[in-house]
Write a protein that holds these residues in place. Sequence first.
Motif, PDB file in Angstrom:
ATOM      1  N   UNK A 140      38.723  38.038  42.931  1.00  0.00           N
ATOM      2  CA  UNK A 140      40.007  38.081  43.867  1.00  0.00           C
ATOM      3  C   UNK A 140      39.541  37.797  45.373  1.00  0.00           C
ATOM      4  N   UNK A 141      37.992  38.610  45.577  1.00  0.00           N
ATOM      5  CA  UNK A 141      37.820  38.298  47.157  1.00  0.00           C
ATOM      6  C   UNK A 141      37.190  36.877  47.289  1.00  0.00           C
ATOM      7  N   UNK A 142      36.439  36.186  46.380  1.00  0.00           N
ATOM      8  CA  UNK A 142      35.738  34.984  46.712  1.00  0.00           C
ATOM      9  C   UNK A 142      36.677  33.915  46.607  1.00  0.00           C
ATOM     10  N   UNK A 143      37.383  33.912  45.479  1.00  0.00           N
ATOM     11  CA  UNK A 143      38.350  32.494  45.126  1.00  0.00           C
ATOM     12  C   UNK A 143      39.820  32.694  45.176  1.00  0.00           C
ATOM     13  N   UNK A 144      40.477  33.867  44.873  1.00  0.00           N
ATOM     14  CA  UNK A 144      41.786  34.123  45.267  1.00  0.00           C
ATOM     15  C   UNK A 144      42.247  34.118  46.445  1.00  0.00           C
ATOM     16  N   UNK A 145      41.309  34.635  47.019  1.00  0.00           N
ATOM     17  CA  UNK A 145      41.736  34.624  48.706  1.00  0.00           C
ATOM     18  C   UNK A 145      41.772  33.276  49.218  1.00  0.00           C
ATOM     19  N   UNK A 162      38.955  30.075  39.747  1.00  0.00           N
ATOM     20  CA  UNK A 162      37.741  30.608  39.737  1.00  0.00           C
ATOM     21  C   UNK A 162      36.613  29.700  38.948  1.00  0.00           C
ATOM     22  N   UNK A 163      35.563  29.631  39.249  1.00  0.00           N
ATOM     23  CA  UNK A 163      34.612  28.692  38.621  1.00  0.00           C
ATOM     24  C   UNK A 163      34.508  29.224  37.423  1.00  0.00           C
ATOM     25  N   UNK A 193      37.820  40.504  31.890  1.00  0.00           N
ATOM     26  CA  UNK A 193      38.242  41.804  32.152  1.00  0.00           C
ATOM     27  C   UNK A 193      37.607  42.853  33.086  1.00  0.00           C
ATOM     28  N   UNK A 194      36.290  42.577  33.168  1.00  0.00           N
ATOM     29  CA  UNK A 194      35.451  43.520  34.085  1.00  0.00           C
ATOM     30  C   UNK A 194      36.105  43.734  35.298  1.00  0.00           C
ATOM     31  N   UNK A 195      36.127  45.123  35.774  1.00  0.00           N
ATOM     32  CA  UNK A 195      36.803  45.375  36.980  1.00  0.00           C
ATOM     33  C   UNK A 195      36.102  44.837  38.096  1.00  0.00           C
ATOM     34  N   UNK A 196      34.611  44.944  37.950  1.00  0.00           N
ATOM     35  CA  UNK A 196      33.707  44.425  39.210  1.00  0.00           C
ATOM     36  C   UNK A 196      33.786  43.084  39.176  1.00  0.00           C
ATOM     37  N   UNK A 197      33.854  42.456  38.241  1.00  0.00           N
ATOM     38  CA  UNK A 197      33.950  40.771  38.207  1.00  0.00           C
ATOM     39  C   UNK A 197      35.294  40.581  38.674  1.00  0.00           C
ATOM     40  N   UNK A 198      36.453  40.984  38.271  1.00  0.00           N
ATOM     41  CA  UNK A 198      37.728  40.618  38.722  1.00  0.00           C
ATOM     42  C   UNK A 198      37.708  40.830  40.328  1.00  0.00           C
ATOM     43  N   UNK A 199      37.360  42.195  40.706  1.00  0.00           N
ATOM     44  CA  UNK A 199      37.236  42.111  42.309  1.00  0.00           C
ATOM     45  C   UNK A 199      36.427  40.839  42.978  1.00  0.00           C
ATOM     46  N   UNK A 209      48.244  39.184  36.206  1.00  0.00           N
ATOM     47  CA  UNK A 209      49.422  39.967  36.639  1.00  0.00           C
ATOM     48  C   UNK A 209      49.705  40.481  37.771  1.00  0.00           C
ATOM     49  N   UNK A 210      48.649  40.553  38.499  1.00  0.00           N
ATOM     50  CA  UNK A 210      48.386  41.311  39.824  1.00  0.00           C
ATOM     51  C   UNK A 210      48.393  40.305  40.932  1.00  0.00           C
ATOM     52  N   UNK A 211      48.199  38.879  40.582  1.00  0.00           N
ATOM     53  CA  UNK A 211      47.764  38.007  41.466  1.00  0.00           C
ATOM     54  C   UNK A 211      48.545  36.655  41.711  1.00  0.00           C
ATOM     55  N   UNK A 212      49.324  36.566  40.219  1.00  0.00           N
ATOM     56  CA  UNK A 212      49.967  35.329  40.329  1.00  0.00           C
ATOM     57  C   UNK A 212      49.354  34.320  39.545  1.00  0.00           C
ATOM     58  N   UNK A 213      49.697  32.987  39.875  1.00  0.00           N
ATOM     59  CA  UNK A 213      49.131  31.713  39.515  1.00  0.00           C
ATOM     60  C   UNK A 213      48.352  30.841  40.499  1.00  0.00           C
ATOM     61  N   UNK A 214      47.509  30.272  39.965  1.00  0.00           N
ATOM     62  CA  UNK A 214      46.620  29.399  40.746  1.00  0.00           C
ATOM     63  C   UNK A 214      46.262  27.993  40.053  1.00  0.00           C
ATOM     64  N   UNK A 215      46.238  26.814  40.767  1.00  0.00           N
ATOM     65  CA  UNK A 215      45.994  25.764  40.213  1.00  0.00           C
ATOM     66  C   UNK A 215      45.124  25.010  40.901  1.00  0.00           C
ATOM     67  N   UNK A 216      44.423  24.011  40.452  1.00  0.00           N
ATOM     68  CA  UNK A 216      43.537  23.099  40.988  1.00  0.00           C
ATOM     69  C   UNK A 216      44.292  21.829  41.759  1.00  0.00           C
TER      70      UNK A 216
END
Length: 136
Positions: free
Chosen positions: A108-113, A118-119, A99-105, A53-60
Motif C-alpha cells: 500500500x505504501x510503496x505501490x498503491x500510493x 505491485x511487482x 495476505x500477510x498484514x506487514x506485506x500488505x502495508x 477490497x480496501x483499496x480498489x483496482x489498479x492497472x498497468x
Amino acid sequence: EVQLVESGGGLVQPGGSLRLSCAHSGVTSDDYIIGWFRQAPGKEREGVSCISNRDGTYYADSVKGRFTISSDNAKNTVYLQMNSLKPEDTAVYFCAAETDPIKLAVIREVTFALSRVPPPAALDYWGQGTQVTVSS
C-alpha cells in the motif's frame, strides 16, 4: 494454505476478448490483495492488474482501458476481462495473492500510493498460469 487456480486462457485473434478466472481458497483474512501477472517468452514477469477490497483496482499502463479486473466474493473468484487484445498481450497469465498484514502495508505504501500494480516479488502465493495467445 492459499491456493489459486487460473482458467480461461486460449487462442484469440487480435481485437478479440477473453475472460480469465482465478479461483482462490484458503484466504482466511478479510484483507488481501489478488493480482494478475503475465510472462511472455524471454521476458520478465510483469504486473497486469490487482484488486483489493480496501483499496480498489489498479492497472498497468499497457492494459488500461482494455482490461477489467473484478471479484465475486461469493464464488471466491477474481476475473480479468481482456478486450481489444493485441499480439503483445501473448503470455502466460498468473494469478497471485498476498495476505500477510506487514506485506500488505508495504504494498500500500510503496505501490498503491503511486497507483501502480505491485511487482511479482511482493506477492507470496501463485497459481500455475494459463496461456493466452493473440494471433491471426
